[in-house]
Design an enzyme around this catalytic site. Structure first.
Site, mmCIF file in Angstrom:
data_model
loop_
_atom_site.group_PDB
_atom_site.id
_atom_site.type_symbol
_atom_site.label_atom_id
_atom_site.label_comp_id
_atom_site.label_asym_id
_atom_site.label_seq_id
_atom_site.Cartn_x
_atom_site.Cartn_y
_atom_site.Cartn_z
ATOM 1 N N GLY A 1 0.830 -5.612 0.539
ATOM 2 C CA GLY A 1 -0.067 -5.801 -0.586
ATOM 3 C C GLY A 1 0.627 -6.321 -1.828
ATOM 4 N N GLU B 1 0.691 -9.898 -1.403
ATOM 5 C CA GLU B 1 -0.674 -10.389 -1.566
ATOM 6 C C GLU B 1 -1.070 -10.498 -3.034
ATOM 7 O OE1 GLU B 1 -3.219 -9.166 2.264
ATOM 8 O OE2 GLU B 1 -2.243 -7.457 1.302
ATOM 9 N N ALA C 1 0.825 -1.205 0.000
ATOM 10 C CA ALA C 1 0.000 0.000 0.000
ATOM 11 C C ALA C 1 0.859 1.254 0.000
ATOM 12 C CB ALA C 1 -0.920 -0.001 1.219
ATOM 13 N N GLU D 1 2.261 -5.871 7.840
ATOM 14 C CA GLU D 1 1.183 -4.955 8.194
ATOM 15 C C GLU D 1 1.034 -4.710 9.689
ATOM 16 O OE1 GLU D 1 -0.030 -6.401 4.087
ATOM 17 O OE2 GLU D 1 1.021 -7.190 5.832
#
Length: 263
Positions: free
Chosen positions: A114, A117, A69, A137
């Protein structure tokens, strides 16, 4: 083609391999609101193209697949703005996860948060040996929200996923491979080449067969065995009476390369 910060390139003699190229190098492909929009649009375009048989997700940055992110952008967000961004981010990650054809991640450099991910949303993950992956995170007060808590646990099991998520540590490509989080480690700088090679092999098989095999595997994964076998039988029937099946059997007996109708 270009979809803002995510380019779509086609490969192979007939263009059956689509490459989604993350192209925000100045931010190491950090997922901003605009980047999430771009990835969502690109995956929708590819998912709707029946000529695509396999997908590779790669990066233009030699030292970063995606660093997660965009925390610089989020630093200025109000709670309302963060809530508004959430569906866009979810659509971006789900867009990769829900592609109907096999997807190979080509990871060189950092794949964090992310970014990891996105890789976990792919069916196969190829890492260059200098790659670094992780879900950090909880070290910044959030949790993995792009599917990481679910996808990683399904890949490696509870305790190994717990180690990666709860410690927020970074792992080398080989460490991640040993844990089962990535599928193949190749020399640094060659992940894209290897991913395209794998995707090309996939694209050479029956497109009906491959799509239906992926559907059977995905739909059956979280069911009991009896339900999974019913799903497999359903997808078998959808494949066995296809033009691809007829061509595959004929090509085998005639000792030639199949010319898949794709229907």
């Amino acid at each position: 083609m270009t979809t803002d910060l995510v380019r779509i390139e086609r490969h192979g003699e007939d263009g059956h391999v689509a490459e989604l190229v993350l192209d925000r190098p100045e931010a190491m492909n950090a997922v901003s609101t605009e980047m999430a929009h771009a990835l969502g649009r690109a995956t929708r375009e590819v998912a709707g193209d029946p000529t695509v048989r396999a997908v590779v997700v790669s990066s233009t940055h030699p030292k970063a697949f995606c660093v997660g992110a965009d925390l610089k952008e989020r630093n200025s967000f109000t709670d309302e703005q963060l809530r508004a961004q959430r569906p866009l981010a979810q659509a971006a990650y789900r867009g990769v996860l829900d592609l109907p054809v096999p997807v190979v991640a080509a990871v060189d450099g950092y794949a964090l948060g992310g970014g990891f991910e996105i890789a976990l949303s792919c069916d196969l993950v190829v890492c260059g040996e200098a790659a670094v992956v992780g879900l950090p995170e909880v070290s910044v007060g959030v949790i993995p929200g792009g599917g990481g808590t679910q996808l990683l646990t399904r890949r490696v099991g509870w305790s190994r996923a717990a180690r990666m998520v709860f410690t927020a540590q970074r792992f080398t490509a080989q460490e991640a491979h040993d844990l089962g989080a990535v599928d193949e480690v190749v020399p640094a700088g060659t992940a894209r080449e290897r991913a395209l090679e794998l995707a090309t092999v996939v694209a050479g098989n029956s497109p009906v067969g491959v799509r239906n095999a992926k559907a059977a595997m995905r739909r059956g994964f979280d069911t009991d065995l009896a339900a999974g076998l019913r799903i497999e039988d359903e997808m078998w029937a959808a494949t066995a009476f296809s033009a691809d099946r007829a061509e595959g059997v004929a090509a085998f007996n005639e000792k030639r390369r199949p010319q898949w109708p794709g229907r």
